[in-house]
Scaffold this motif. Structure first.
Motif, short mmCIF file in Angstrom:
data_model
loop_
_atom_site.label_atom_id
_atom_site.label_comp_id
_atom_site.label_asym_id
_atom_site.label_seq_id
_atom_site.Cartn_x
_atom_site.Cartn_y
_atom_site.Cartn_z
N VAL A 77 1.20 -1.14 0.62
CA VAL A 77 -0.01 -0.19 -0.24
C VAL A 77 0.94 1.61 -0.27
N THR A 78 1.80 1.55 0.47
CA THR A 78 2.96 2.39 1.14
C THR A 78 3.45 2.89 -0.93
N ASP A 79 3.56 1.78 -1.17
CA ASP A 79 4.32 1.91 -2.62
C ASP A 79 2.93 2.62 -3.65
N SER A 129 12.05 7.27 6.70
CA SER A 129 12.76 6.70 6.10
C SER A 129 11.68 5.14 6.36
N ARG A 130 12.06 4.57 4.31
CA ARG A 130 11.28 3.65 4.67
C ARG A 130 12.10 2.08 5.49
N GLY A 131 10.30 1.38 6.13
CA GLY A 131 10.91 0.26 6.97
C GLY A 131 11.07 1.67 8.30
N GLY A 163 -0.85 4.97 3.97
CA GLY A 163 -1.23 3.45 4.72
C GLY A 163 -1.01 3.25 6.12
N GLU A 164 -0.37 3.63 7.10
CA GLU A 164 -0.25 3.59 8.44
C GLU A 164 -1.51 3.94 8.73
N TYR A 165 -1.68 5.22 8.89
CA TYR A 165 -2.83 6.15 9.44
C TYR A 165 -3.95 4.88 9.38
#
Ligand code: ASP
Length: 444
Positions: free
Chosen positions: A50-52, A183-185, A115-117
């Protein structure tokens, strides 16, 4: 009652079936009262995180294009999970707002963070827990770095009154009050920061592997899992390429003395790996903790008779590297030789200039650059207390027919690094593993 902060990675929340596993895990231990979700990850190797998808929407919006088609895939993901879980919450207003803001140009960090939200909103509803927005408690400074002090102060207070809480990973708030991501991750970092802020007893990091392995499974078949490892040992292994956690997820829990437990969402019965400050109290089955390595290093050897008597010699060699913006990894030296190990990629196109600058600055007898070096670190807190570790290691390499080109043992005696020809990398790694793990005798 204790307190555990449980972070779940994207693969652990990729679909409804995983959400159910997550709930079972949380309900199985009443100390698990704060959960940090990532955004839904890949459901298969060909799937898209989803982040991508969100980054993609942002790129479209930035190019003045319509994001609807791309955003619909995100809507589908969340609605699919929500429907299968049977939650009552209507995600539509949240999704529409996110769609609108991205299209209006809210920017990359805002887009990526959603995505996290959204996953946090969904998970909080599913669990019946409170939703806590990290935009109110995790702060970045004007340079874009985490403002640890302010975060520590505000975040702890933010959890007051929330007995069970879901706090999305990956983002916080910049100095203008806007969303900023790590940053990513970066959800790993959120989990660690939250664990520190609430002074948790344990930071659990749930993922799709059962902890750290003693060696790279692409090189060693079925390597054993590491049960306990110290933060320092982990740093040594990660530096050499073993990737488990986001690098910045170590500091907050390490200074607070909070252990991290890497666990597998798909195999919750397995204990995983515990990363702790001191591991003396803990037992370890083997003399070493793990092996990690990397290829593609080069050695710059500078030779000069009587160099030890020459003041500033080493500094001038390093000055040449600094002028060329090359950072060095190791510096094993002999009496009249100084060797500097660098990543091959860092000296691409700079070799000639480096050699001539070292000649200018140091007037050495010779300067040579050898490429094709692989470094292998054998790491273990137990090595300092045991006799014959090096003998066992070098014996194994000799028997495997591997020529050792460089040896570096830090005075911490936490590791021994050997440099071998890149072609021997896999053979050497297997030989060391066999010597210490497979054919392991009782411990020291
Ligand atoms: N979702 C973010 C990423 O894919 C952060 C994370 O998963 O930790 O990088």
């Amino acid at each position: 009652m204790g307190l555990k902060v449980a972070k779940f990675g994207g693969s652990s929340l990729a679909d409804a079936a995983h959400f159910k596993k997550v709930r079972d895990i949380l309900l199985a231990d009443e100390d698990r009262r704060i959960v940090v979700p990532s955004a839904p990850g890949k459901r298969s190797s060909v799937d898209i995180k989803v982040t991508d998808l969100l980054y993609q929407c942002n790129r479209l919006a930035a190019a003045g294009k319509n994001i609807d088609e791309a955003f619909d895939k995100i809507v589908e993901r969340y609605n699919g999970i929500a429907a299968e879980l049977g939650v009552t919450i209507d995600l539509e207003p949240y999704l529409s707002e996110v769609r609108k803001q991205i299209q209006l140009g809210a920017g990359e960090d805002y887009a990526a963070s959603r995505g996290e939200y959204l996953n946090g909103i969904l998970l909080a509803d599913y669990l019946g827990w409170d939703f806590v927005d990290p935009q109110q408690g995790i702060f970045f400074d004007a340079q874009g770095q985490l403002d640890s002090e302010k975060t520590q102060e505000m975040l702890g207070a933010l959890f007051a009154g929330h007995e069970y809480a879901v706090v999305p990973g990956f983002y916080g708030c910049d100095t203008h009050g806007k969303v900023k991501t790590f940053s990513r991750g970066g959800s790993d970092i959120t989990g660690a920061i939250v664990a520190r802020a609430v002074n948790a007893d344990m930071y659990e990091n749930w993922t799709d592997v059962s902890g750290c392995l003693m060696a790279d499974p692409r090189i060693v078949r079925n390597p054993e899992p590491i049960r306990y490892i110290t933060y320092r040992e982990l740093r040594e292994l990660s530096y050499m390429g073993a990737s488990v956690l986001h690098e910045d997820a170590i500091f907050p829990v390490r200074i607070a003395g909070i252990p991290t437990n890497i666990r597998n969402t798909n195999q919750p019965e397995e204990p995983g790996t515990v990363i702790c400050y001191e591991a003396e109290d803990y037992d370890s089955e083997h003399m070493i903790t793990g092996i990690a390595g990397q290829k593609n290093f080069a050695i710059i050897s500078v030779e000069k008779a009587m160099m030890n008597a020459e003041l500033g010699f080493g500094r001038r060699v390093l000055q040449a590297l600094e002028e060329e913006q090359v950072s060095f990894e190791h510096m094993p030296s002999g009496i009249d030789t100084m060797c500097v190990v660098v990543a091959e990629s860092s000296i691409d196109g700079k070799k000639e200039r480096l050699v001539s600058r070292i000649h200018e600055l140091c007037q050495p007898d010779s300067v040579e650059i050898h490429s094709g070096l692989a470094l292998i670190a054998t790491v273990g807190r137990g090595m300092v207390r045991s006799k014959g570790t090096s003998a066992r290691l070098f014996n194994a390499l000799m028997k495997a027919g591997v020529n050792v080109r460089l040896i570096d043992q830090g005075s911490s005696e936490l590791n021994i690094i050997v440099g071998v020809d890149s072609l021997d990398f896999e053979t050497a790694t297997r030989a060391i593993y066999r010597a210490f793990v497979v054919a392991d005798q009782p411990r020291w």
